[in-house]
Every structure is written in structure tokens, then in C-alpha cells.
Design a protein around this motif. Structure first.
Motif, PDB file in Angstrom:
ATOM      1  N   SER A   1       0.493   7.356  15.296  1.00 19.08           N
ATOM      2  CA  SER A   1       0.361   6.340  14.370  1.00 19.08           C
ATOM      3  C   SER A   1      -1.704   6.769  14.341  1.00 19.08           C
ATOM      4  O   SER A   1      -1.775   6.433  13.567  1.00 19.08           O
ATOM      5  CB  SER A   1       0.503   5.528  14.210  1.00 19.08           C
ATOM      6  OG  SER A   1      -0.031   4.685  14.513  1.00 19.08           O
ATOM      7  N   GLY A   2      -2.214   7.304  16.077  1.00 21.28           N
ATOM      8  CA  GLY A   2      -3.694   6.946  15.806  1.00 21.28           C
ATOM      9  C   GLY A   2      -4.134   5.576  15.641  1.00 21.28           C
ATOM     10  O   GLY A   2      -4.530   5.380  15.333  1.00 21.28           O
ATOM     11  N   ASN A   3      -3.574   5.122  15.827  1.00 17.24           N
ATOM     12  CA  ASN A   3      -3.670   3.372  16.614  1.00 17.24           C
ATOM     13  C   ASN A   3      -4.036   2.983  14.731  1.00 17.24           C
ATOM     14  O   ASN A   3      -4.569   1.710  14.325  1.00 17.24           O
ATOM     15  CB  ASN A   3      -4.619   3.255  16.837  1.00 17.24           C
ATOM     16  CG  ASN A   3      -4.617   3.129  18.144  1.00 17.24           C
ATOM     17  OD1 ASN A   3      -3.951   2.448  19.377  1.00 17.24           O
ATOM     18  ND2 ASN A   3      -6.273   3.931  18.364  1.00 17.24           N
ATOM     19  N   ARG A   4      -3.321   3.579  13.996  1.00 17.72           N
ATOM     20  CA  ARG A   4      -3.036   2.713  12.315  1.00 17.72           C
ATOM     21  C   ARG A   4      -1.414   1.986  12.725  1.00 17.72           C
ATOM     22  O   ARG A   4      -1.307   1.303  11.805  1.00 17.72           O
ATOM     23  CB  ARG A   4      -3.138   3.704  11.169  1.00 17.72           C
ATOM     24  CG  ARG A   4      -4.193   4.989  11.177  1.00 17.72           C
ATOM     25  CD  ARG A   4      -4.394   6.105  10.530  1.00 17.72           C
ATOM     26  NE  ARG A   4      -2.564   7.085  10.936  1.00 17.72           N
ATOM     27  CZ  ARG A   4      -2.469   7.622   9.700  1.00 17.72           C
ATOM     28  NH1 ARG A   4      -2.930   8.222   8.614  1.00 17.72           N
ATOM     29  NH2 ARG A   4      -1.618   8.560  10.469  1.00 17.72           N
ATOM     30  N   GLN A   5      -0.724   2.225  13.271  1.00 14.57           N
ATOM     31  CA  GLN A   5       0.449   1.142  13.215  1.00 14.57           C
ATOM     32  C   GLN A   5       0.679   0.610  14.471  1.00 14.57           C
ATOM     33  O   GLN A   5       0.734   1.291  15.239  1.00 14.57           O
ATOM     34  CB  GLN A   5       1.307   1.819  12.716  1.00 14.57           C
ATOM     35  CG  GLN A   5       2.837   0.938  12.769  1.00 14.57           C
ATOM     36  CD  GLN A   5       3.862   2.105  12.043  1.00 14.57           C
ATOM     37  OE1 GLN A   5       3.890   2.916  11.190  1.00 14.57           O
ATOM     38  NE2 GLN A   5       5.566   1.830  12.589  1.00 14.57           N
ATOM     39  N   SER A   6       0.721  -0.578  14.854  1.00  8.86           N
ATOM     40  CA  SER A   6       1.084  -1.194  16.299  1.00  8.86           C
ATOM     41  C   SER A   6       1.721  -2.110  15.877  1.00  8.86           C
ATOM     42  O   SER A   6       1.910  -3.286  15.240  1.00  8.86           O
ATOM     43  CB  SER A   6       0.138  -2.669  16.618  1.00  8.86           C
ATOM     44  OG  SER A   6      -0.224  -2.445  17.743  1.00  8.86           O
TER      45      SER A   6
ATOM     46  N   GLU B   1      -1.027  -3.644   7.733  1.00 10.66           N
ATOM     47  CA  GLU B   1      -0.699  -2.159   8.468  1.00 10.66           C
ATOM     48  C   GLU B   1       0.666  -1.452   7.232  1.00 10.66           C
ATOM     49  O   GLU B   1       1.212  -2.968   7.065  1.00 10.66           O
ATOM     50  CB  GLU B   1      -0.335  -2.199   9.535  1.00 10.66           C
ATOM     51  CG  GLU B   1      -1.423  -2.527  10.455  1.00 10.66           C
ATOM     52  CD  GLU B   1      -0.711  -2.417  12.350  1.00 10.66           C
ATOM     53  OE1 GLU B   1      -2.202  -2.241  12.681  1.00 10.66           O
ATOM     54  OE2 GLU B   1       0.023  -2.227  12.283  1.00 10.66           O
TER      55      GLU B   1
ATOM     56  N   ARG C   1       5.262   3.361   8.288  1.00 11.62           N
ATOM     57  CA  ARG C   1       5.147   5.221   8.769  1.00 11.62           C
ATOM     58  C   ARG C   1       6.563   5.771   8.802  1.00 11.62           C
ATOM     59  O   ARG C   1       7.446   5.443  10.282  1.00 11.62           O
ATOM     60  CB  ARG C   1       3.493   5.546   9.737  1.00 11.62           C
ATOM     61  CG  ARG C   1       2.455   4.909   8.582  1.00 11.62           C
ATOM     62  CD  ARG C   1       1.970   5.171   9.485  1.00 11.62           C
ATOM     63  NE  ARG C   1       0.424   4.460   9.737  1.00 11.62           N
ATOM     64  CZ  ARG C   1      -0.437   4.808   8.398  1.00 11.62           C
ATOM     65  NH1 ARG C   1       0.165   5.585   7.994  1.00 11.62           N
ATOM     66  NH2 ARG C   1      -1.776   4.341   7.995  1.00 11.62           N
TER      67      ARG C   1
ATOM     68  N   CYS D   1       5.019  -2.811  12.563  1.00  8.60           N
ATOM     69  CA  CYS D   1       3.310  -3.087  12.085  1.00  8.60           C
ATOM     70  C   CYS D   1       3.284  -4.564  11.772  1.00  8.60           C
ATOM     71  O   CYS D   1       3.774  -5.527  11.660  1.00  8.60           O
ATOM     72  CB  CYS D   1       3.115  -2.178  10.954  1.00  8.60           C
ATOM     73  SG  CYS D   1       3.671  -2.717   9.843  1.00  8.60           S
TER      74      CYS D   1
ATOM     75  N   GLU E   1       1.335   3.371  18.476  1.00  8.92           N
ATOM     76  CA  GLU E   1      -0.042   3.628  18.037  1.00  8.92           C
ATOM     77  C   GLU E   1      -0.265   4.657  19.293  1.00  8.92           C
ATOM     78  O   GLU E   1      -1.026   5.529  18.318  1.00  8.92           O
ATOM     79  CB  GLU E   1      -0.349   2.640  19.659  1.00  8.92           C
ATOM     80  CG  GLU E   1      -0.631   0.980  18.977  1.00  8.92           C
ATOM     81  CD  GLU E   1      -1.083   0.193  19.963  1.00  8.92           C
ATOM     82  OE1 GLU E   1      -1.328  -1.110  19.812  1.00  8.92           O
ATOM     83  OE2 GLU E   1      -1.330   0.247  21.129  1.00  8.92           O
TER      84      GLU E   1
ATOM     85  N   GLU F   1       0.391  -1.101   0.265  1.00  7.51           N
ATOM     86  CA  GLU F   1      -0.296   0.145   0.159  1.00  7.51           C
ATOM     87  C   GLU F   1       0.609   1.183   0.107  1.00  7.51           C
ATOM     88  O   GLU F   1       2.083   1.086   0.931  1.00  7.51           O
ATOM     89  CB  GLU F   1      -0.884  -0.227   1.341  1.00  7.51           C
ATOM     90  CG  GLU F   1      -2.283  -0.993   1.625  1.00  7.51           C
ATOM     91  CD  GLU F   1      -2.976  -1.243   0.380  1.00  7.51           C
ATOM     92  OE1 GLU F   1      -3.374   0.107  -0.516  1.00  7.51           O
ATOM     93  OE2 GLU F   1      -3.923  -2.273  -0.517  1.00  7.51           O
TER      94      GLU F   1
END
Length: 265
Positions: A234-239, A186, A189, A182, A231, A142
Motif C-alpha cells: 500500500s505504500g505505507n498508506r495502510q497498516s 486509514e 484497500r 488498518c 505496508e 473516506e
């Protein structure tokens, strides 16, 4: 004794590939932290940009490390750069790869590093007590992170719905632990305001709280701290994900937990 290989790739010979901004810096600073933490107790090889070809990485893992490491030693392998999913031949399930400096679309299979058939086998052959693999890359293809689709996926019917191999299933052996930037679905970033990949930035922050006292950071504690920080950023977009073999080695770093006295974690 600790042995490390730190790889960071911003520049690729294939100019059509996405260009990470901070992968080289991440690898340089990760190596610097190892030197600060372990001094002469750590022997580190750093491969950056044009030096980080597939053959150079393979030589470091399959020749240099086995030559100098002993059975009681530990190894850290750090990679910052692009990850890639690809279908190697029509009809096959996708495979996941690390993109080297010289990875080429026309020779993709032979110039990238297959995590299952190549890197996992290299790791299993290392004659050491434990291996810690740290990956600041992702494999979804992505846009927006440290990942790219392989040439077959890019040129064929869109196949993002096909499940990629999971890092959790890599056959790396019982004494290896993997800390990934991640989850499988995901992207890893980068953050220009931080000057790093988000994952590596927070990992380095944890290591920077070094202490001269005997406070060892376990892999589980390291993962919990970096996961919460990534988290949040990244606003919980990457863990970040930890995959730990049943006999994986534990403390490799010393830190002081923020806001507290040094303690064992």
C-alpha cells in the motif's frame, strides 16, 4: 475445537452503498484455509452476500456458536465488507458499525451492527477460552476503500474531523484479540491485481505456507508479518493493527516462515 464464522459481503440490498469487489471471495478463501489447516477440528459457518443479513450474523454469534462451543474451544470471527461511522442521534459522538447485506439508510441503527454496543457484547457472552476477531473493513467513511459514511454524516455538515471510536477501545473482554486491516484513520484497500482486499491477500499468503510440522504462528508474529507486507503493497498508506487482550488465546494457525525451516513463532 475451533469454531469460525466467516462473513463476506459484496452485494447489498441498498443499491446506493459502495460495492466491494472481493469481500465475498476473501471470506470464502479464509474459510477454505481454516478447513485446510484444521480439518474436522474446525466447524465453520460461512455467510455471503444475501445470506449475511444482520439477523443471520447475530443468530450465528449469539445462538449457534454458544450452542455448539465448549469452554476449552476457540472462536474466529472474520468479516470482509464495509465499515461505517455514523451519528445515531443529534448531539452524540460517532459510533462505528459493520454494514450487513440488509443495512438500510432509513433503519440504519437497527440494520447495521454497532461494534461497541452489539458485537462487543455478543463476543463477551461467548462461553469459550478465546475469540479472534479479524476485520477487513475500515471506518473513516473516506472514498476508495471498504468504508462508507452513515446517512446522518452524509446528509449533515461534514464531520470527518470528529474522532471516531477506536477499535482499541472496544469492550470485547480479556480473552479476545482483534486483527484489523488498518488503523483508525486509514482505509482498508482492495487490489484488483491481487483479486482480494490487500490485508486478506497477505494474511492468506502467510497461511498458505502451511507445514505438517509443529510450527505454530502466534498472533504477534502473524501481525508483524502481515503488517510489513500490507505496508509495502500500500505504500505505507495502510497498516494492520493488533489489539490483544491480556488473556487472549495464542496459536491458531500453522505456517512455515518464508525462506526458513518450520519453527515456532
Amino acid at each position: 475445537m475451533l469454531h469460525a464464522l466467516c462473513v463476506g459481503i459484496n452485494e447489498h440490498a441498498n443499491g446506493g452503498l459502495p460495492r466491494p469487489r472481493f469481500a465475498r471471495q476473501d471470506a470464502e478463501e479464509f474459510a477454505a484455509v481454516l478447513a485446510d489447516q484444521h480439518g474436522p477440528g474446525c466447524q465453520t459457518t460461512v455467510l455471503l452476500d444475501g445470506a449475511a443479513t444482520k439477523s443471520a450474523i447475530a443468530h450465528a454469534v449469539t445462538c449457534e456458536l454458544p450452542h455448539r462451543a465448549r469452554p476449552a474451544d476457540a472462536v474466529i470471527l472474520y468479516f470482509a465488507g464495509l465499515g461505517c461511522a455514523e451519528i445515531e442521534r443529534p448531539g452524540l459522538e460517532p459510533s462505528i458499525h459493520l454494514v450487513a447485506h440488509d443495512t438500510d439508510d432509513d433503519r440504519f441503527v437497527s440494520t447495521s451492527i454497532n461494534l461497541v454496543s452489539e458485537l462487543s457484547a455478543w463476543i463477551r457472552r461467548l462461553p469459550v477460552s478465546g475469540v479472534f476477531l479479524v476485520i477487513d473493513a475500515s471506518f473513516t467513511g473516506e472514498p476508495g476503500g471498504r468504508t462508507v459514511e452513515g446517512p446522518r454524516l452524509r446528509s449533515g455538515v461534514r464531520q470527518r474531523s470528529i474522532a471516531r471510536p477506536s477499535l482499541k477501545k472496544l469492550p470485547v473482554g480479556e480473552t479476545c484479540a482483534i486483527l484489523s486491516a488498518c488503523g483508525d484513520d486509514e482505509i482498508a484497500r482492495e487490489a484488483p491485481e491481487l483479486g482480494h482486499g490487500v490485508f486478506t491477500h497477505h494474511l492468506l499468503e502467510i497461511f498458505s505456507r502451511s507445514s505438517s510440522q509443529d510450527a505454530a504462528l502466534s498472533l504477534g508474529a502473524m501481525h508483524r508479518e502481515v503488517r510489513l507486507a500490507v505496508e509495502h503493497t500500500s505504500g505505507n498508506r495502510q497498516s494492520p493493527v493488533l489489539i490483544q487482550g491480556p488473556r487472549a488465546a495464542s496459536p491458531l494457525f500453522r505456517v512455515q516462515v518464508a525462506g526458513s525451516a518450520p519453527r515456532a513463532l
